[in-house]
Design a protein around this motif. Structure first.
Motif, PDB file in Angstrom:
ATOM      1  N   ASP A 319     -13.377  -4.272  99.624  1.00 36.79           N
ATOM      2  CA  ASP A 319     -11.815  -3.557 100.054  1.00 36.79           C
ATOM      3  C   ASP A 319     -10.919  -3.900  99.633  1.00 36.79           C
ATOM      4  OD1 ASP A 319     -13.086  -2.795 102.203  1.00 36.79           O
ATOM      5  OD2 ASP A 319     -11.849  -4.583 103.465  1.00 36.79           O
ATOM      6  N   LEU A 320     -10.512  -2.700  98.383  1.00 31.74           N
ATOM      7  CA  LEU A 320      -9.038  -2.418  97.700  1.00 31.74           C
ATOM      8  C   LEU A 320      -7.845  -2.233  98.149  1.00 31.74           C
ATOM      9  CD1 LEU A 320     -10.879   0.518  94.695  1.00 31.74           C
ATOM     10  CD2 LEU A 320     -10.593  -2.945  95.129  1.00 31.74           C
ATOM     11  N   VAL A 321      -7.280  -3.124  97.996  1.00 31.80           N
ATOM     12  CA  VAL A 321      -5.582  -3.844  99.154  1.00 31.80           C
ATOM     13  C   VAL A 321      -4.207  -3.492  98.176  1.00 31.80           C
ATOM     14  CG1 VAL A 321      -7.049  -3.835 100.700  1.00 31.80           C
ATOM     15  CG2 VAL A 321      -6.318  -5.658  99.443  1.00 31.80           C
ATOM     16  N   ARG A 322      -3.487  -3.590  98.781  1.00 35.23           N
ATOM     17  CA  ARG A 322      -2.022  -3.795  98.876  1.00 35.23           C
ATOM     18  C   ARG A 322      -1.582  -4.958  99.256  1.00 35.23           C
ATOM     19  NH1 ARG A 322       1.815  -0.252  98.878  1.00 35.23           N
ATOM     20  NH2 ARG A 322       0.428   1.285  99.639  1.00 35.23           N
ATOM     21  N   VAL A 323      -0.831  -5.893  99.196  1.00 31.56           N
ATOM     22  CA  VAL A 323      -0.396  -6.578 100.131  1.00 31.56           C
ATOM     23  C   VAL A 323       0.887  -7.142  99.102  1.00 31.56           C
ATOM     24  CG1 VAL A 323      -0.880  -9.127 100.703  1.00 31.56           C
ATOM     25  CG2 VAL A 323      -2.776  -7.105 100.592  1.00 31.56           C
ATOM     26  N   THR A 324       1.522  -7.356 100.494  1.00 28.17           N
ATOM     27  CA  THR A 324       3.296  -8.126 100.472  1.00 28.17           C
ATOM     28  C   THR A 324       3.224  -9.815 101.518  1.00 28.17           C
ATOM     29  OG1 THR A 324       5.294  -7.558 100.087  1.00 28.17           O
ATOM     30  CG2 THR A 324       4.298  -6.882 101.969  1.00 28.17           C
ATOM     31  N   ARG A 325       3.785 -10.425 101.079  1.00 30.78           N
ATOM     32  CA  ARG A 325       4.445 -11.872 101.700  1.00 30.78           C
ATOM     33  C   ARG A 325       5.712 -11.683 101.890  1.00 30.78           C
ATOM     34  NH1 ARG A 325       0.072 -13.146  99.097  1.00 30.78           N
ATOM     35  NH2 ARG A 325      -1.895 -14.509  99.960  1.00 30.78           N
ATOM     36  N   LYS A 326       6.597 -10.415 101.577  1.00 31.24           N
ATOM     37  CA  LYS A 326       7.842 -10.458 102.485  1.00 31.24           C
ATOM     38  C   LYS A 326       7.957  -9.637 103.435  1.00 31.24           C
ATOM     39  CE  LYS A 326       8.981  -8.690  97.910  1.00 31.24           C
ATOM     40  NZ  LYS A 326      10.049  -7.907  96.475  1.00 31.24           N
ATOM     41  N   SER A 327       8.850 -10.450 104.000  1.00 29.39           N
ATOM     42  CA  SER A 327       8.966  -9.898 105.562  1.00 29.39           C
ATOM     43  C   SER A 327       9.014  -8.981 105.847  1.00 29.39           C
ATOM     44  CB  SER A 327      10.520 -11.024 106.195  1.00 29.39           C
ATOM     45  OG  SER A 327      10.080 -12.114 105.899  1.00 29.39           O
ATOM     46  N   SER A 328       8.508  -8.441 107.068  1.00 27.27           N
ATOM     47  CA  SER A 328       7.972  -7.209 107.747  1.00 27.27           C
ATOM     48  C   SER A 328       9.926  -6.571 108.631  1.00 27.27           C
ATOM     49  CB  SER A 328       7.264  -6.962 108.554  1.00 27.27           C
ATOM     50  OG  SER A 328       8.199  -7.642 109.930  1.00 27.27           O
ATOM     51  N   PRO A 329      10.256  -5.309 108.055  1.00 26.44           N
ATOM     52  CA  PRO A 329      10.821  -4.366 109.345  1.00 26.44           C
ATOM     53  C   PRO A 329      11.024  -5.493 110.518  1.00 26.44           C
ATOM     54  CG  PRO A 329      10.356  -2.694 107.854  1.00 26.44           C
ATOM     55  CD  PRO A 329       8.970  -4.106 108.217  1.00 26.44           C
ATOM     56  N   ILE A 330       9.973  -5.852 110.704  1.00 22.51           N
ATOM     57  CA  ILE A 330      10.712  -6.675 112.457  1.00 22.51           C
ATOM     58  C   ILE A 330      10.981  -7.487 111.786  1.00 22.51           C
ATOM     59  CG2 ILE A 330      10.139  -4.260 113.584  1.00 22.51           C
ATOM     60  CD1 ILE A 330       7.534  -5.796 113.844  1.00 22.51           C
ATOM     61  N   GLY A 331      11.175  -8.191 110.974  1.00 22.25           N
ATOM     62  CA  GLY A 331      10.972  -9.689 110.798  1.00 22.25           C
ATOM     63  C   GLY A 331       9.807 -10.933 110.886  1.00 22.25           C
ATOM     64  N   ARG A 332       8.606  -9.600 110.988  1.00 23.11           N
ATOM     65  CA  ARG A 332       7.150 -11.233 110.712  1.00 23.11           C
ATOM     66  C   ARG A 332       7.433 -11.917 110.012  1.00 23.11           C
ATOM     67  NH1 ARG A 332       2.665  -6.734 114.562  1.00 23.11           N
ATOM     68  NH2 ARG A 332       3.081  -8.885 116.457  1.00 23.11           N
ATOM     69  N   THR A 333       6.705 -12.603 109.216  1.00 19.57           N
ATOM     70  CA  THR A 333       6.889 -12.970 108.335  1.00 19.57           C
ATOM     71  C   THR A 333       5.015 -13.098 107.170  1.00 19.57           C
ATOM     72  OG1 THR A 333       6.806 -15.396 109.128  1.00 19.57           O
ATOM     73  CG2 THR A 333       8.719 -14.440 108.384  1.00 19.57           C
ATOM     74  N   HIS A 334       4.125 -13.360 108.400  1.00 15.40           N
ATOM     75  CA  HIS A 334       2.804 -13.205 107.751  1.00 15.40           C
ATOM     76  C   HIS A 334       2.765 -11.792 106.737  1.00 15.40           C
ATOM     77  CE1 HIS A 334       1.808 -15.880 110.644  1.00 15.40           C
ATOM     78  NE2 HIS A 334       2.608 -15.922 110.631  1.00 15.40           N
ATOM     79  N   ALA A 335       1.481 -12.207 105.965  1.00 18.04           N
ATOM     80  CA  ALA A 335       1.380 -10.864 104.519  1.00 18.04           C
ATOM     81  C   ALA A 335       0.672  -9.428 105.914  1.00 18.04           C
ATOM     82  CB  ALA A 335       0.036 -11.521 103.804  1.00 18.04           C
ATOM     83  N   ARG A 336       1.083  -8.732 105.001  1.00 21.27           N
ATOM     84  CA  ARG A 336       0.653  -7.300 105.188  1.00 21.27           C
ATOM     85  C   ARG A 336       0.092  -6.755 104.063  1.00 21.27           C
ATOM     86  NH1 ARG A 336       5.588  -4.588 105.498  1.00 21.27           N
ATOM     87  NH2 ARG A 336       6.546  -6.477 104.639  1.00 21.27           N
ATOM     88  N   MET A 337      -0.640  -5.632 104.766  1.00 21.29           N
ATOM     89  CA  MET A 337      -1.275  -5.071 103.330  1.00 21.29           C
ATOM     90  C   MET A 337      -1.750  -3.391 103.501  1.00 21.29           C
ATOM     91  SD  MET A 337      -6.071  -5.509 104.075  1.00 21.29           S
ATOM     92  CE  MET A 337      -6.526  -5.074 105.146  1.00 21.29           C
ATOM     93  N   TRP A 338      -1.669  -2.927 102.490  1.00 20.30           N
ATOM     94  CA  TRP A 338      -1.736  -1.724 103.136  1.00 20.30           C
ATOM     95  C   TRP A 338      -3.383  -0.933 102.143  1.00 20.30           C
ATOM     96  CZ3 TRP A 338       2.471  -3.526 102.150  1.00 20.30           C
ATOM     97  CH2 TRP A 338       3.398  -3.556 103.208  1.00 20.30           C
ATOM     98  N   PHE A 339      -4.537  -0.222 103.191  1.00 18.76           N
ATOM     99  CA  PHE A 339      -5.317   0.026 102.542  1.00 18.76           C
ATOM    100  C   PHE A 339      -5.783   1.102 101.571  1.00 18.76           C
ATOM    101  CE2 PHE A 339     -10.111   1.678 102.818  1.00 18.76           C
ATOM    102  CZ  PHE A 339     -10.682   0.364 102.299  1.00 18.76           C
ATOM    103  N   ALA A 340      -6.573   0.814  99.842  1.00 19.25           N
ATOM    104  CA  ALA A 340      -6.567   1.353  98.991  1.00 19.25           C
ATOM    105  C   ALA A 340      -8.324   2.747  98.839  1.00 19.25           C
ATOM    106  CB  ALA A 340      -6.353   1.452  98.152  1.00 19.25           C
ATOM    107  N   GLY A 341      -8.964   2.152  99.193  1.00 16.09           N
ATOM    108  CA  GLY A 341     -10.018   2.506  99.654  1.00 16.09           C
ATOM    109  C   GLY A 341     -11.537   1.050  99.085  1.00 16.09           C
ATOM    110  N   ARG A 342     -12.619   1.567  98.612  1.00 17.89           N
ATOM    111  CA  ARG A 342     -13.832  -0.040  98.429  1.00 17.89           C
ATOM    112  C   ARG A 342     -14.518   0.497  97.042  1.00 17.89           C
ATOM    113  NH1 ARG A 342     -15.689  -3.402 101.125  1.00 17.89           N
ATOM    114  NH2 ARG A 342     -17.649  -3.215 101.128  1.00 17.89           N
ATOM    115  N   ARG A 343     -14.443  -0.409  96.420  1.00 14.70           N
ATOM    116  CA  ARG A 343     -15.103  -0.267  95.617  1.00 14.70           C
ATOM    117  C   ARG A 343     -16.144   0.659  95.539  1.00 14.70           C
ATOM    118  NH1 ARG A 343     -15.070  -6.450  92.356  1.00 14.70           N
ATOM    119  NH2 ARG A 343     -15.620  -4.634  90.498  1.00 14.70           N
ATOM    120  N   GLY A 344     -16.361   1.099  94.206  1.00 15.83           N
ATOM    121  CA  GLY A 344     -17.833   1.989  94.316  1.00 15.83           C
ATOM    122  C   GLY A 344     -17.583   3.152  95.043  1.00 15.83           C
TER     123      GLY A 344
END
Length: 445
Positions: A319-344
């Motif tokens: 999976d090709l993704v973007r990830v941040t470990r910055k807190s979410s707007p609602i205060g959760r502190t675990h990482a968040r991910m955005w999906f960009a596609g699949r390799r190939g």
């Protein structure tokens, strides 16, 4: 699980509560410390109990004695691919690909991955009250409004796992119903009769409801529903607008967390939530293998932190993704991910790379095709023309030849390649689904 906290913040004016606030809002320092402790225990355990990891790490010259920190783990333990698991399985005959760390007699269930991107992989589990795969979603369901005494639809049969006891543990009441093809009206009756608050849906179920728009007031029929969860291939923008705006139902999408569990959209719909007490996410550059920066695109490499049955350790998800470990707007502190596609994912046509999203946004611009149902047909050799199966809605289609002409013109003009189409009804194209919830957007001829 601990009891819910007071409202933490608001989303669109509504209070948002967390099921386990001390976990969901933990400091980054405590998250990392817990991950390091879990990883050190996991490495020793897997070395002692998994023949694949002992062989794989030994070949790389690594043993548990070399891993004394999280940094050691991410720099010294080699990554693992599905191809390597498959090769071990074929060489040894082990159905679990060398991953199983327990006596098979102790297993409670064995389900599989969906098989959308490759052959299905076995998912052996040991559980008592709630299976691990569903249970990881409890925080997400609660944050989106599911509460004790709510009634939820449970698809008849085994839909990726056994959900009954998990829902009972949450205090909600399961309503059993067949939600596959041809059951649209029965589903509406069940929702109305039992005031259902939540159900999982997949593309075929949405298509079934869509066929009933002329006969039923779907906004009224879904009045009791707090939200749908949706998985599989992403829902097209046009169809999602219909569900959320015309039918009045919130849609919460969830996806794979590198095959270590699931990742759900949060109440603010700003990325997919990765629960880092259950998995360790890394994002690596596909060329150098080095970690990428915050929100930079790379391949998700996932490690099971809570799985001692058949853990994935530094597993290359594809999976090709973007990830941040910055807190979410609602205060959760675990990482968040955005999906960009699949390799190939790219399909090279006449020397030009075409990706699924390029085709998707063009297909759903035509009213007859707003469901966004299509497949790119690949061949083993070079492709001179783009070949597509496209699903149309018969009730919105009066002239197939004209539809084919208009779609071909749009695709060829925007993509710059020749296009060959096969038009099928939505119902017929769904026969190419790879599972009850998955409709692959690329297929081999």
């Amino acid at each position: 699980m601990s009891g819910p906290a007071n409202p933490q913040t608001t989303v669109d004016g509504a209070a948002c509560e967390f099921l386990e606030p001390e976990v969901e809002c933990a400091s980054r320092e405590s998250i990392r410390a817990d991950q390091e402790a879990a990883v050190l225990d996991l490495v020793a355990f897997a070395w002692d109990n998994s023949p694949l990891y002992r062989e794989h790490w030994g070949a790389a010259g690594v043993s548990p004695d070399d891993i004394r920190s999280l940094d050691d783990f991410t720099t010294k333990i080699p990554t693992l691919t599905k191809a390597e698991i498959k090769a071990y399985r074929e060489r040894t005959g082990d159905p679990y690909g060398g991953l199983l760390c327990v006596d098979p007699k102790t297993l409670t269930s064995v389900t599989t991955t969906s098989g959308t991107t490759s052959a299905p992989e076995l998912l052996p589990e040991i559980w008592t009250v709630a299976p691990p795969l569903p249970a990881v979603s409890a925080r997400d369901l609660y944050a989106h409004g599911l509460r004790p005494s709510d009634r939820v639809i449970v698809p008849a049969g085994a839909f990726r796992n056994y959900w009954d006891d998990f829902y009972a543990a949450l205090g909600v009441t399961p309503v059993f119903a067949d939600s596959w093809l041809g059951q649209g009206e029965a589903m509406l009756r069940a929702i109305r009769k039992h005031n259902v608050a939540y159900m999982q849906v997949h593309l075929p179920a949405i298509m079934e409801f869509e066929k009933l728009e002329a006969k039923y007031d779907l906004r009224e029929a879904f009045a009791s529903v707090k939200f749908f969860s949706f998985a599989g291939q992403p829902m097209g923008a046009a169809l999602k607008r219909k569900v959320t705006e015309d039918w009045g139902v919130k849609v919460v999408t969830y996806t794979s967390a590198g095959d270590t569990g699931t990742a759900w959209e949060g109440p603010d719909f700003d990325g997919f939530q990765l629960w880092e007490d259950t998995m360790l996410p890394e994002v690596l550059d596909t060329v150098t293998g080095e970690p990428v920066g915050d929100k930079e695109i790379g391949e998700l490499v996932a490690t099971d932190l809570d799985n001692r049955v058949a853990p994935y350790i530094r597993f290359r998800s594809g999976d090709l993704v973007r990830v941040t470990r910055k807190s979410s707007p609602i205060g959760r502190t675990h990482a968040r991910m955005w999906f960009a596609g699949r390799r190939g994912d790219e399909t090279v046509v006449d020397g030009k790379a075409i990706v699924v999203s390029d085709v998707w946004q063009l297909v759903e611009t035509l009213p007859e095709l707003s469901d966004g149902m299509f497949q790119i047909i690949r061949s083993d050799g070079p492709m001179a023309r783009l070949r597509l199966r496209v699903g149309y809605a018969p009730e919105r289609t009066t002239d197939l030849a004209d539809l084919e002409r208009r779609l071909t013109e749009v695709l060829e003009s925007e993509l710059g390649v020749g296009v060959d189409l096969v038009l099928l009804t939505v119902e017929d194209i769904l026969q190419y689904s790879s599972s009850v919830a998955k409709f692959p957007r690329t297929a081999k001829e």
